[in-house]
Write a protein that holds these residues in place. Sequence first.
Motif, PDB file in Angstrom:
ATOM      1  N   UNK A   1       0.835  -1.204   0.000  1.00 56.17           N
ATOM      2  CA  UNK A   1       0.000   0.000   0.000  1.00 56.17           C
ATOM      3  C   UNK A   1       0.868   1.252   0.000  1.00 56.17           C
ATOM      4  N   UNK A   2       1.904   1.248   0.844  1.00 52.74           N
ATOM      5  CA  UNK A   2       2.829   2.406   0.891  1.00 52.74           C
ATOM      6  C   UNK A   2       3.508   2.595  -0.459  1.00 52.74           C
ATOM      7  N   UNK A   3       3.913   1.493  -1.061  1.00 46.71           N
ATOM      8  CA  UNK A   3       4.631   1.553  -2.346  1.00 46.71           C
ATOM      9  C   UNK A   3       3.743   2.157  -3.431  1.00 46.71           C
ATOM     10  N   UNK A   4       2.430   1.908  -3.313  1.00 47.29           N
ATOM     11  CA  UNK A   4       1.501   2.417  -4.322  1.00 47.29           C
ATOM     12  C   UNK A   4       1.123   3.872  -4.074  1.00 47.29           C
ATOM     13  N   UNK A   5       1.496   4.409  -2.946  1.00 44.71           N
ATOM     14  CA  UNK A   5       1.054   5.757  -2.592  1.00 44.71           C
ATOM     15  C   UNK A   5       2.137   6.814  -2.759  1.00 44.71           C
TER      16      UNK A   5
ATOM     17  N   UNK B   1      -8.295   9.509   4.355  1.00 47.45           N
ATOM     18  CA  UNK B   1      -7.080   9.032   3.679  1.00 47.45           C
ATOM     19  C   UNK B   1      -6.608   7.722   4.284  1.00 47.45           C
ATOM     20  N   UNK B   2      -6.397   6.727   3.419  1.00 56.83           N
ATOM     21  CA  UNK B   2      -5.784   5.487   3.891  1.00 56.83           C
ATOM     22  C   UNK B   2      -4.371   5.827   4.383  1.00 56.83           C
ATOM     23  N   UNK B   3      -3.956   5.290   5.544  1.00 54.45           N
ATOM     24  CA  UNK B   3      -2.661   5.720   6.084  1.00 54.45           C
ATOM     25  C   UNK B   3      -1.460   5.359   5.222  1.00 54.45           C
ATOM     26  N   UNK B   4      -1.578   4.349   4.380  1.00 56.87           N
ATOM     27  CA  UNK B   4      -0.416   3.969   3.569  1.00 56.87           C
ATOM     28  C   UNK B   4      -0.529   4.384   2.110  1.00 56.87           C
ATOM     29  N   UNK B   5      -1.714   4.177   1.505  1.00 57.11           N
ATOM     30  CA  UNK B   5      -1.838   4.589   0.090  1.00 57.11           C
ATOM     31  C   UNK B   5      -2.204   6.061  -0.022  1.00 57.11           C
ATOM     32  N   UNK B   6      -2.762   6.631   1.039  1.00 58.76           N
ATOM     33  CA  UNK B   6      -3.316   8.000   1.057  1.00 58.76           C
ATOM     34  C   UNK B   6      -4.568   8.116   0.201  1.00 58.76           C
TER      35      UNK B   6
END
Lengths: 365, 172
Positions: A120-124, A296-301
């Motif tokens: 998720x972080x990588x996609x955001x 906002x999703x905490x990892x993808x935002x």
Amino acid sequence: MPKLRNIFLAAGLFVVAALLIAPGGSLLYYRSTKGEGCARCHEIRPSFDMWAASTHRTISCNDCHGGLLTPDADFHASNLRRLVRHVRDDAPQQILMSGQGEIERLTARCQECHQREYAAWKAGPHSATYADIFTDAEHNRKRLLMDDCLRCHGMHFQGGIEDLVTPVATEGPWKLVREEMAGKPTMPCVTCHEVHKKGQPLGPRAPRKQPVSSARQAVAPASLGLFDRRTKVHVAVDLMPVPQIYEGGRPVKMSPDPRQALCYQCHAPEAGGQAWSGDDRTGLGVHEGISCLACHDPHTQQTRASCATCHPRLSNCGLDVEKMDTTFKDPASKHNVHTVKCADCHPKGVPPKRNRGLSIVSSLR
Amino acid sequence: MKISRNPDRRRFLRTAAGVAAIPAASCTRAGRRWRFLTDEQADTIGAICDQIIPPDQDPGAVSAGVVHFIDRQLKGHYAYLQDAYIKGVVEIEQAAQEKFGKRFSALASEQQLDLLREREKTAFFRMIADHAMQGFYGDPRHGGNRDFASWKMMGIPNPPVRGRQQHDLTKS
């Protein structure tokens, strides 16, 4: 000559024996002390004690920080320098991470267990690389690069802005001083998560028997905290301030969500605390008082699935809220979804509510 | 020492183990809590500092890590003050023994204050008071102000929330 040969043979034997046995002996020592061997060097004791009480205490020091077999010359050189300083009784005030290699090892180790969060972080947008941030011609033409950029983008970079990008001017072309930094993330996991934060280790995730009620939910993940570049330590989210934001002279209603303190460190207003000054994105209008992380999703935002959390599909006007003329539907809209007000679409006055459905948000206010 | 052309395995392993043990054997401070102070000296300094900044509804000097600050600095910037600290601690311990028959840190609060009031004008007291303030109010990276204790007490947000003015240089 035979004597000289014997000396060379003895020296060679020492080196070979040391190379063969020292790593094994050290590993054995490390394993037999369950990691506490690291803390024999008393300047590391505070870090060890924090780790021993942390959510990650079942993961060994080696796994994240590297060990004897880590293929990183900088890492070993840094450890040797530390050993020399320790033996000379000249330990630094703070024991810090050794550099970019260690950050990369940590991030890779995070990914092993937290795969969904990593993806998720990588996609955001928070996985933006050094090249994305510091060689952006559109930005660099308008605004001068400065050391303070590194406070939020590249807080682990060891050096100043001139060590990272050249030229530090509004005329390019811009390039990174160290080209190998181009693809590295500027905001890795340890920007917002403190690995040594106190807490219980997570076990294997069992299927939930019943939904977790709001009263039993954790207010914030134990690890949440900002890596403060100035002091080179993490500040836990419960110690950080959520600022009071103002719209003109009016204090804006602030969500009590403590996690927002982390967002406000970088998405911060200027000194006067005015909404939408600096990098502030505080919700106003119909979204005033709602936490950043409510939408906002905490990892993808991403916010795609967020409207349904609070809104019935149809608004009080009978319109689908996701299809209203806001930046949620179309980024080019003049109605920013963060600040949209009823009067934006009803300039002649807001009509009385029709009895078509209860807005959860309204009922909560 | 005669080196055999065919060194036996035991000697080889013994020699290598010796080499491997050098770093461990060289460490004489393993397991110690403080960088410079002994536990007793730390107790005395802690008791003095807690009289200067006593705990109330907010943490006092010891809880805020002031002794850690002093200990760390005595191996760093304040290394030149090591003797002054040792002499000061020895002097106040002697006075505590002579007057009350106990170690300073074991005295009742009023007894500690008695001894400190007598020394309020001494160079040692002024030095330790200065360092207690530095450790209590300074940045935690130097070893004191644990969990921003004093900054929280004074309502100073940390880290400060400070956005940048997004000034477009192409329009100026």
